[in-house]
Design an enzyme around this catalytic site. Structure first.
Site, PDB file in Angstrom:
ATOM      1  CG  ASP A  54      -7.009  -3.631  -0.340  1.00 35.45           C
ATOM      2  OD1 ASP A  54      -6.218  -2.803  -0.844  1.00 35.45           O
ATOM      3  OD2 ASP A  54      -6.954  -3.982   0.848  1.00 35.45           O
ATOM      4  CG  ASP A  94      -1.992  -1.029   1.121  1.00 32.15           C
ATOM      5  OD1 ASP A  94      -2.143  -1.874   2.024  1.00 32.15           O
ATOM      6  OD2 ASP A  94      -2.704  -1.009   0.097  1.00 32.15           O
TER       7      ASP A  94
HETATM    8  C1  DX5 Z   1      -6.605  -0.460   2.947  1.00 28.33           C
HETATM    9  C2  DX5 Z   1      -5.476  -1.448   3.156  1.00 28.33           C
HETATM   10  C3  DX5 Z   1      -5.949  -2.555   4.111  1.00 28.33           C
HETATM   11  C4  DX5 Z   1      -5.002  -3.675   4.347  1.00 28.33           C
HETATM   12  C5  DX5 Z   1      -5.732  -4.936   4.790  1.00 28.33           C
HETATM   13  O1  DX5 Z   1      -6.127   0.633   2.273  1.00 28.33           O
HETATM   14  O2  DX5 Z   1      -5.067  -1.999   1.926  1.00 28.33           O
HETATM   15  O3  DX5 Z   1      -7.103  -3.094   3.509  1.00 28.33           O
HETATM   16  O4  DX5 Z   1      -4.265  -3.930   3.244  1.00 28.33           O
HETATM   17  O5  DX5 Z   1      -5.927  -4.862   6.133  1.00 28.33           O
HETATM   18  P1  DX5 Z   1      -7.247  -5.334   6.914  1.00 28.33           P
HETATM   19  O6  DX5 Z   1      -7.332  -6.846   6.800  1.00 28.33           O
HETATM   20  O7  DX5 Z   1      -6.994  -4.882   8.324  1.00 28.33           O
HETATM   21  O8  DX5 Z   1      -8.386  -4.620   6.268  1.00 28.33           O
HETATM   22 ZN    ZN Z   2      -4.394  -1.945  -0.548  1.00 30.30          ZN
END
Ligand code: DX5
Ligand code: ZN
Length: 221
Positions: free
Chosen positions: A176, A35
């Site tokens: 996601d 990210d």
């Molecule tokens: C959002 C991020 C999160 C992360 C996943 O921008 O991309 O979604 O990767 O984490 P959890 O499982 O805590 O949503």
């Molecule tokens: Zn992401």
């Protein structure tokens, strides 16, 4: 299409990251989700270019780079993309989406168009020939540990039908955000192919990473 896991590096313990990546290699994880946030497109900063460069140098697991940045065309030269890497750009983040997608392909990577929860599927109508996947944000982007936006399950189903009706079933769908043990089977049934796994699953505190990986795989396959 076999389901794939994209493990979210923003959720990993950075102080034991090398060990974490070795363990993910042993589990044959398909992607490392990176990210990237600029503090403008989302109200957060995350995973800089040096971090991503160092990870890429230390593992053969392909990267899944999620650009949550304004005007992503500005930053593409800041990264080295491999042919097995995915790069996703948000349709909401640039006036020059098709050009950005073309530029990523020209750099040798596969490309996904990312949609925030409120962004309609029709936004990708005219770029179906330019993308290899669609990233459906199942939370509002920027932070781990959030709860899934309920409407995004139906949206994932609608997207799978939208692609099939147009003869683009080969385009993969990534989900996601809050890909939990409860939500993942529903997302798989809705047509998702790639699952971003963070605090809700692989890094969930209830068990060791290997157990969590086996559990999420059993729930989506
Ligand atoms: C959002 C991020 C999160 C992360 C996943 O921008 O991309 O979604 O990767 O984490 P959890 O499982 O805590 O949503
Ligand atoms: Zn992401």
């Amino acid at each position: 299409m076999t389901k794939k896991l994209s493990v979210s590096m923003m959720c990993a313990d950075l102080f034991t990251l090398d060990d974490c990546i070795r363990r993910l290699e042993q589990q044959h994880i398909e992607y490392l989700h990176m990210d990237v946030m600029d503090g403008k497109f989302v109200n957060n900063y995350c995973l800089g270019t040096d971090f991503i460069r160092q990870v890429k140098a230390r593992t053969s697991i392909p990267l899944d780079i999620h650009l949550m940045v304004e005007q992503p065309e500005r930053v593409l030269d800041w990264f080295e993309f491999g042919e097995n890497d995915f790069v996703s750009v948000h349709v909401e983040s640039t006036n020059h989406l098709q050009r950005s997608l073309e530029q990523i392909h020209a750099r040798g990577a596969k490309v996904m168009a990312a949609l925030n929860p409120a962004t309609p599927i029709c936004m990708i109508e005219n770029i179906l020939d330019d993308i290899d996947g669609v990233l459906v944000m199942t939370v509002n982007p920027g932070f781990a540990g959030q709860k899934m936006v309920p409407s995004t399950l139906k949206k994932t189903r609608q997207l799978r039908a939208f692609l099939h009706e147009r003869g683009y079933s080969h385009i993969q769908i990534e989900v996601d955000g809050n890909v939990s043990f409860e939500n993942a089977p529903k997302m798989a049934a809705a047509g998702a192919d790639i699952f971003v796994c963070g605090t809700s699953s692989v890094f969930h505190g209830s068990a060791a990473m290997e157990e969590n990986i086996a559990k999420i795989r059993s729930l989506i396959d």
